[in-house]
Scaffold this active site. Structure first.
Site, PDB file in Angstrom:
ATOM      1  CD  GLU A  75     -19.628  49.884 -11.009  1.00 46.05           C
ATOM      2  OE1 GLU A  75     -18.835  50.113 -10.195  1.00 46.05           O
ATOM      3  OE2 GLU A  75     -21.185  49.286 -11.809  1.00 46.05           O
ATOM      4  CD  GLU A 114     -21.610  44.556 -11.025  1.00 42.75           C
ATOM      5  OE1 GLU A 114     -22.697  45.533 -10.593  1.00 42.75           O
ATOM      6  OE2 GLU A 114     -20.097  44.809 -11.076  1.00 42.75           O
TER       7      GLU A 114
HETATM    8  C1  GAL Z   1     -21.305  48.220  -9.109  1.00 45.63           C
HETATM    9  C2  GAL Z   1     -19.632  47.026  -9.019  1.00 45.63           C
HETATM   10  C3  GAL Z   1     -20.001  46.131  -8.159  1.00 45.63           C
HETATM   11  C4  GAL Z   1     -20.700  45.791  -6.297  1.00 45.63           C
HETATM   12  C5  GAL Z   1     -21.916  46.745  -6.815  1.00 45.63           C
HETATM   13  C6  GAL Z   1     -22.836  47.107  -5.750  1.00 45.63           C
HETATM   14  O1  GAL Z   1     -21.443  49.648  -9.553  1.00 45.63           O
HETATM   15  O2  GAL Z   1     -19.693  46.916  -9.805  1.00 45.63           O
HETATM   16  O3  GAL Z   1     -18.803  45.407  -7.326  1.00 45.63           O
HETATM   17  O4  GAL Z   1     -19.580  47.044  -5.300  1.00 45.63           O
HETATM   18  O5  GAL Z   1     -22.306  47.993  -7.916  1.00 45.63           O
HETATM   19  O6  GAL Z   1     -24.308  47.520  -6.339  1.00 45.63           O
END
Ligand code: GAL
Length: 663
Positions: A148, A326
């Site tokens: 990110e 994610e």
């Molecule tokens: C994203 C990040 C992850 C984790 C996640 C939690 O922004 O890439 O490492 O922090 O959020 O929701």
């Protein structure tokens, strides 16, 4: 031909957080749940290299073997978002400085400055060693660079390294201080420079800095992200031939040019947290309450349609690839409030992504940690290692994917919505009205298109991206290029230009001969005044609806027809042939009404949809989603077509798919 790959599920896993004895059980459970991809490693620098130059590969070797033994494909993250303490201490000036000049200290993540040469060398070193060790491992399915870029407001750094890099970048761009002074308009307030060495960063000024200065710093900072990423992708390609490279972008984030970073990626991916984002969008409270546990029906969809395009930048439309790297599985920890997903929501999200051509939907994360910053973030497993709700959803979706064939990525859509990162920077630098946000302006048009049942490609402002379309929508494009305008002139698409389009030059001056500047080749209209309005005021339009927050005073030329006027008589929406110009920020009703008319003019089928229903066409298959709390009868949309799955009375947060009649 658009490539068709079998859709699969993935998960983000941190073996270093759990006892080794548990790994085999985890891998077995993943495989049983139908998971095929496992991302590891992206924050593990301190475990890969506990001492300077002293690698510990043993645990990662074993993690690879354990996951591979269960048939899982590994997505390996480079650990450069979390430089360890010993590294920071060895060169403290690698730390980024915020706009107040304060160091962004060690103790969380992303504490590095993109411009720092020494840090880049360290990244090159660890990425090289990682790629040499695992680049040809048979279980390696993909790479992820860093994590990110820009998260936690980290694109810009106001450090010495950034200052030096910026001066160098400016001297290459302008060649002489005089040219820079002219481009920035530095005669204003005696801001002229005699050499590039005199130029500072645009922070710590008494009042606002020169917008041209800030814009160039934003461009410079974006270029550093591109270069930082390319450093890694070049190394990975040299040692890991043929393994695709991804990066995980974010939602509602425009801090660097994602199309430019995507030139070096085989797969664009993004991190989708529909409920977490709900708080950040600007819809009203009623909307937020209505969609509390499922998220705004158009927010994740907009990002899917944007990142699908990013995934096509390097390898072309037919070979483009995109993933959700994610996916939210339950309440997260980072929004101001963190509601739980409504029943059905987690499955609905996966299907909206697959219908949009995602190849992988990967859950964040496998098991909820009982320690550190994200201990309140749910996962597929509970902190005790037992399955949580999303685990069952994952099993169900993987069975469903098994039972249907591969879903092709959608073909080029008839409708293109232009999205431009420089415009996002421009209107942040000079909003002119406190709540003017580029992404929200784009969202108004995107939402209206979706409410009309139309599927959209969200594209860069490039000639190739707008050609062969039936409708091109261009909201708030700060400065158009000649090539883009030539393509719009040469094509026969209906064009809707939104407020502020063409209102500046690339140097950040008011467009020659008044806005919309070069777009006057498409429609003969001048914008002679703009006004921004506070939330309690708005501009009512004569036929219903209103402009809120932003309105322009248009002077139409000969042959330009006024389609809509404000109640005070000023033209609000004008058209000349196939080109329309909208002189204000439309409320939802106005955006929908105009979009509906223009789609009809462009000969594109529209649907009359219930508030909670959204539709996505992908080749011969139409997916229908119910984001709402009540069952909705969608039989009229199905119109007797063959059902692939789901029912015509669509329960809350359910999805159905059916085969479209051949044209
Ligand atoms: C994203 C990040 C992850 C984790 C996640 C939690 O922004 O890439 O490492 O922090 O959020 O929701």
């Amino acid at each position: 031909m658009v490539a068709a790959r079998k859709q699969i599920l993935g998960v983000c896993y941190y073996p270093e957080h759990w006892p080794d004895e548990r790994w085999d059980e985890d891998a077995r459970m993943m495989a049983d749940a139908g998971i095929a991809r496992v991302r590891i490693g992206e924050f593990a620098w301190s475990r890969i290299e506990p001492q300077p130059g002293g690698y510990d590969w043993d645990w990662m070797d074993r993690a690879f073997e354990t996951l591979a033994a269960h048939g899982l494909g590994i997505v390996l993250g480079t650990p450069t978002a979390t430089p360890p303490k010993w590294l920071v201490d060895s060169m403290p000036d690698m730390i980024a400085l915020d706009r107040n000049g304060n160091p962004r200290g060690f103790g969380s993540r992303r504490h590095y400055c993109f411009s720092h040469r020494g840090y880049r060398r360290e990244c090159a070193r660890i990425v090289t060693d990682l790629a040499k060790r695992y680049g040809r491992h048979p279980a390696l399915a993909a790479w992820q660079t860093d994590n990110e870029y820009g998260c936690h407001d980290t694109v810009e750094s106001y450090s010495r390294a950034a200052l030096e890099g910026f001066r160098d970048w400016l001297s290459q761009k302008y060649q002489s201080p005089d040219a820079l002074n002219r481009a920035w308009g530095n005669v204003f307030w005696s801001m002229e420079y005699r050499s590039f060495e005199e130029i500072g960063l645009p922070n710590l000024t008494v009042t606002e800095a020169n917008p041209s200065h800030v814009m160039d710093f934003q461009r410079y900072s974006s270029d550093q992200v591109v270069a930082f990423n390319r450093l890694q992708t070049d190394i990975i390609r040299a040692h890991s031939h043929g393994v695709p490279i991804a990066h995980n972008f974010m939602g509602r984030f425009t801090g660097f040019d994602h199309f430019a970073v995507s030139r070096d990626l085989d797969i664009a991916s993004w991190d989708s947290y529909p409920i977490g984002f709900l708080d950040r969008d600007t819809s009203d409270e009623e909307n937020k309450r209505h969609y509390l546990g499922v998220g705004d029906p158009d927010n994740q969809a907009l990002h899917h349609d944007l990142y699908r395009t990013c995934g096509q930048v390097r390898n072309g439309e037919s070979e483009g690839r995109w993933w959700v790297m994610e996916q939210q599985p339950g309440p997260v920890n980072w929004a101001p409030w963190n509601p739980a997903p409504f029943p059905g929501a987690v499955r609905l999200w996966a299907w909206e992504a697959f219908a949009a051509g995602a190849e992988v939907v990967s859950y964040f994360r496998w098991r909820q940690p009982s320690f550190a910053q994200e201990q309140m973030h749910e996962a597929l497993l509970l902190p005790d290692g037992e399955p949580n709700e999303a685990f069952e959803v994952c099993c169900r979706v993987s069975r469903e994917l098994e039972s249907i064939g591969a879903i092709a990525a959608p073909k080029r859509q008839d409708v293109a919505l232009v999205f431009d990162y420089e415009s996002a920077w421009a209107w942040k630098i000079q909003p002119q009205g406190r709540d003017f946000s580029y992404i929200d302006l784009v969202m108004r048009f995107y939402r209206a298109l979706r409410q009309c049942g139309v599927s959209v490609d969200v594209v860069p402002p490039d000639p190739g991206a707008v050609s062969d379309r039936r409708l091109v929508v261009v909201p708030g494009l700060f400065a158009g290029t000649q090539a883009l305008i030539d393509a719009l002139v040469a094509g026969d698409a209906t064009v809707l230009l939104g407020p502020r389009t063409g209102s500046k030059t690339a140097d950040f001056h008011i467009a020659d001969g008044l806005p919309p500047g070069p777009f006057r080749r498409l429609i003969d209209v001048n914008v002679r005044r703009v006004e921004s309005l506070p939330p309690f005021a708005s501009v009512p339009l004569a036929d219903g609806g209103r402009f809120d927050g932003w309105r322009e005073f248009l002077v139409p030329g000969n042959g330009v027809v006024t389609k809509r006027a404000a109640t005070d008589g000023h033209p609000a929406h004008v058209a000349q042939g196939r080109v329309h110009y909208l002189g204000g920020r439309p409320d939802e009703e106005t955006a929908k009404a105009i979009t509906d008319e223009i789609l009809q003019e462009a000969g594109i089928e529209t649907l009359d949809l219930h508030r909670d229903i959204r539709v996505r066409d992908n080749g011969a298959v139409r997916y229908v989603f119910n984001y709402g709390p009540e069952p909705v009868d969608v039989a009229d949309i199905f119109d007797g077509a063959q059902t692939l799955f789901g029912t015509t009375v669509l329960p809350p947060r359910e999805v159905a798919a059916f085969r479209l009649q051949p044209e």
